[in-house]
Design a protein around this motif. Structure first.
Motif, mmCIF file in Angstrom:
data_model
loop_
_atom_site.group_PDB
_atom_site.id
_atom_site.type_symbol
_atom_site.label_atom_id
_atom_site.label_comp_id
_atom_site.label_asym_id
_atom_site.label_seq_id
_atom_site.Cartn_x
_atom_site.Cartn_y
_atom_site.Cartn_z
ATOM 1 N N TRP A 96 27.842 28.892 42.748
ATOM 2 C CA TRP A 96 28.215 30.288 42.501
ATOM 3 C C TRP A 96 29.585 30.387 41.845
ATOM 4 C CZ3 TRP A 96 32.632 31.588 45.071
ATOM 5 C CH2 TRP A 96 32.916 30.922 46.259
ATOM 6 N N VAL A 100 30.282 33.233 39.064
ATOM 7 C CA VAL A 100 31.325 34.256 39.136
ATOM 8 C C VAL A 100 32.284 34.105 37.963
ATOM 9 C CG1 VAL A 100 33.265 35.114 40.513
ATOM 10 C CG2 VAL A 100 31.164 34.401 41.640
ATOM 11 N N ILE A 104 33.232 36.848 34.966
ATOM 12 C CA ILE A 104 34.622 37.275 34.745
ATOM 13 C C ILE A 104 35.031 37.000 33.298
ATOM 14 C CG2 ILE A 104 37.029 36.793 35.341
ATOM 15 C CD1 ILE A 104 36.032 36.222 38.197
ATOM 16 N N LEU A 108 34.688 40.708 31.901
ATOM 17 C CA LEU A 108 36.003 41.291 32.134
ATOM 18 C C LEU A 108 36.972 40.989 30.999
ATOM 19 C CD1 LEU A 108 36.499 42.843 34.693
ATOM 20 C CD2 LEU A 108 37.737 40.911 35.620
ATOM 21 N N LEU A 112 34.767 43.717 27.686
ATOM 22 C CA LEU A 112 35.440 44.985 27.965
ATOM 23 C C LEU A 112 36.595 45.229 26.996
ATOM 24 C CD1 LEU A 112 35.524 45.387 31.836
ATOM 25 C CD2 LEU A 112 34.018 46.436 30.171
ATOM 26 N N ALA A 129 41.728 30.865 36.005
ATOM 27 C CA ALA A 129 42.891 31.294 36.783
ATOM 28 C C ALA A 129 42.451 32.175 37.953
ATOM 29 C CB ALA A 129 43.881 32.052 35.891
ATOM 30 N N VAL A 130 41.506 33.092 37.695
ATOM 31 C CA VAL A 130 41.021 33.963 38.776
ATOM 32 C C VAL A 130 40.350 33.122 39.855
ATOM 33 C CG1 VAL A 130 39.368 35.776 39.351
ATOM 34 C CG2 VAL A 130 40.774 35.993 37.318
ATOM 35 N N VAL A 133 43.023 31.060 41.809
ATOM 36 C CA VAL A 133 43.844 31.830 42.740
ATOM 37 C C VAL A 133 42.989 32.314 43.915
ATOM 38 C CG1 VAL A 133 45.201 33.931 42.977
ATOM 39 C CG2 VAL A 133 45.487 32.507 40.968
ATOM 40 N N SER A 134 41.701 32.632 43.641
ATOM 41 C CA SER A 134 40.852 33.182 44.692
ATOM 42 C C SER A 134 40.348 32.121 45.660
ATOM 43 C CB SER A 134 39.642 33.881 44.079
ATOM 44 O OG SER A 134 40.043 35.028 43.408
ATOM 45 N N TRP A 135 39.855 31.041 45.106
ATOM 46 C CA TRP A 135 39.258 30.003 45.950
ATOM 47 C C TRP A 135 39.970 28.680 45.708
ATOM 48 C CZ3 TRP A 135 35.958 33.409 43.197
ATOM 49 C CH2 TRP A 135 35.363 34.397 44.002
ATOM 50 N N ILE A 138 38.410 25.362 46.948
ATOM 51 C CA ILE A 138 37.296 24.779 46.194
ATOM 52 C C ILE A 138 37.777 24.263 44.841
ATOM 53 C CG2 ILE A 138 35.110 25.302 45.064
ATOM 54 C CD1 ILE A 138 34.665 27.434 47.248
#
Lengths: 324, 215
Positions: A96, A100, A104, A108, A112, A129-130, A133-135, A138
């Motif tokens: 996943w 994800v 993004i 994103l 957009l 980078a997202v 920073v998020s996970w 992992i």
């Protein structure tokens, strides 16, 4: 639908360069690194690459269908984004993560803001980078390759960069770390597409020979890192060379910093861009908390690109200097 | 806006709540909007505290609008606004100490919240008390609704909960960036897109209805 009809005076030279052909060239150039990733990290790496590419292409397709826009997946740019994103993910990540990340990157960061050519940051890098920073757990756990001594959990204790940071701080010697040859062919822990420097260099040379990427950005970026390490480590040649061959520097310099939409147009601007990237990579690696700063360096310089472009635009022939 | 025109309560109220929503349309008060919206409850509390200050400062400034000399109007507004901020701050410290601890200095920063200043300057100073009250209420609740929505989205993705209740399945790994400032900006941008799309669709619908009536 945009109708762009640029009317210029002759002569008109027809170029065979199309977005599609350029992107296909980038895919060809990226292939060796992907194959190396699969060789070193196994089938899992292939699954991540496939999921990432499929997600990116599908996201673009669905968005354009929904918005009633012309479908542009035929230009292969989403495939390139998918490949680059996958190469920035460790092979042990659950599937996943590339899903994800792909959404993004394409939705994103690219669609957009107006689709291909209108994004102000590199989509694959921003997604990385997202994700990072998020996970962090992992994204920041690097597996050992299939040809290295296996650890209990299949993860490595220290990446080459972490080893080198200790050498730089004077807490270890070079002999303890990963050998130069292992670094070069990619037999070292890392994300799946960045480890094999040989494959990346092959791809990079292909890009430059095919006139897809400008050599000035990667050369100035890698050169800056090398020179700064030489200067600060008391001319420790081995350390500087290993720094260049570690982490995502080569992958970032050849494939991500050279993104057309997010790098400067003029020759001088490209050198400034490359030197800026190299400087930030060095500062983050040597003095900040993160072990690797390549993606953040390129993202930062992406944002500065319009400013660089503005100050380095060459003067038109016959243009008169304005008097204040 | 046309000044002398008499303003009735409801349109002014709805203007603040929807048409000129402070967060999604005017883009005012971005500091608390991005700073405290990591949990839905924080959004509600911050929004209501701001609403309280906004309603009363608008009312008082409107009542004093013919007395306050033009040259010193900004300090005068600050005195009025700061009084109400102090009240709500002390009230929260006494009765809602935990919430106050979470929101921290953002409560005191309501003093310099630009929504409140903007409404004092552009509305309350020129309009009668009742309309100003309606404007404060509409703007305040508009702000509350938007930042609660923003905070709920961020809480769902960033912590897997909404108002403290688990909404995501057990295996969900929270997306930590949503609890940080970049996540706030990303969510704000995406929500703004959605709000604009909804507004545009609504406008088209009402246009079509008008045409139908004419036909």
């Amino acid at each position: 639908m945009q109708k762009q009809l640029a009317i210029t005076s002759c002569p008109h030279i027809r170029s065979r360069k199309t977005t599609q052909r350029i992107m296909q060239d980038v895919c060809i150039a990226l292939a060796p690194a992907g194959i190396a990733g699969i060789v070193f990290f196994g089938a899992r790496a292939a699954a991540i690459i496939a999921v990432s590419v499929i997600t990116c292409v599908l996201t673009e397709l669905v968005y354009e269908k929904m918005m009633g826009q012309r479908v542009t997946i035929g230009d292969w740019s989403a495939v390139v984004t998918g490949l680059l994103l996958a190469y920035n993910i460790p092979a042990t990540a659950p599937l996943w993560i590339p899903m994800v990340g792909g959404v993004i990157a394409i939705l994103l960061v690219k669609m957009l803001f107006g689709g291909i050519g209108s994004n102000f940051m590199n989509p694959a890098l921003t997604a990385r980078a997202v994700l990072f920073v998020s996970w962090g757990g992992i994204m920041g756990s690097y597996p050992v390759t299939r040809f290295m001594e296996q650890t209990a959990d299949g993860l490595s204790g220290a990446t080459p960069l972490a080893e080198l940071a200790r050498v730089f701080a004077g807490q270890a010697t070079l002999a303890e770390g990963t050998g130069l040859w292992d670094l070069f062919i990619g037999n070292c822990p890392g994300v799946l597409g960045e480890t094999c420097k040989l494959a990346i260099l092959l791809g990079g040379v292909w890009l430059i020979l095919r006139d897809v990427a400008d050599w000035k950005i990667p050369v100035s970026m890698i050169g800056t890192v090398f020179v700064l390490y030489l200067l600060t480590s008391g001319f420790n040649f081995g350390l500087s060379l290993r720094e260049v061959l570690s982490g995502g520097l080569l992958l970032g310099a050849f494939f991500m910093a050279t993104d057309y939409a997010t790098s400067p147009q003029s020759n001088l601007g490209r050198v400034i861009f490359g030197v800026g990237c190299g400087l930030i990579v060095f500062v983050i690696r040597a003095y900040a908390n993160y072990p690797e700063g390549c993606s953040f360096a390129i993202l930062f310089m992406n944002v500065v690109t319009p400013l660089i472009d503005r100050y380095t635009m060459p003067k038109c022939f016959g243009e008169v200097k304005q008097h204040g | 806006m046309a000044e002398p025109q008499k303003k009735s309560f409801l349109p002014v109220f709805l203007n603040g709540l929807i048409t000129e929503n402070p967060t999604f349309t005017l883009m005012l008060g971005m500091c608390p909007t991005l700073g405290v919206t990591t949990a839905a409850m924080n959004g509600v509390a911050m929004g209501l505290a701001t609403t309280f200050v906004l309603v009363f400062s608008n009312l008082i400034i409107s009542l004093l609008r013919n007395i306050i000399p033009d040259k010193v109007r900004i300090p005068a507004y600050i005195v009025v606004i700061a009084s109400f901020v102090t009240m709500i701050d002390l009230f929260m410290q006494a009765f809602l100490p935990e919430l106050r601890a979470v929101l921290g200095t953002y409560i005191q920063l309501i003093v310099v919240n630009c929504i409140i200043f903007a409404r004092a300057e552009s509305f309350a100073a020129k309009n009668p008390p009742l309309a100003s009250l309606a404007d404060g209420l509409g703007m305040g609740l508009g702000f509350t609704c938007s930042i609660t929505l923003l905070a709920a989205v961020r809480e769902i993705f960033g912590s897997g909960t909404c108002f403290g209740l688990q909404v995501m399945p057990a295996g969900y790994q929270p997306m930590a960036i949503m609890n940080m400032v970049p996540g706030g900006f990303i969510t704000l941008g995406v929500l703004m897109i959605l709000v604009n799309v909804i507004k545009r669709v609504a406008a088209r619908r009402s246009e079509e209805r008008k045409e139908e009536k004419l036909a």
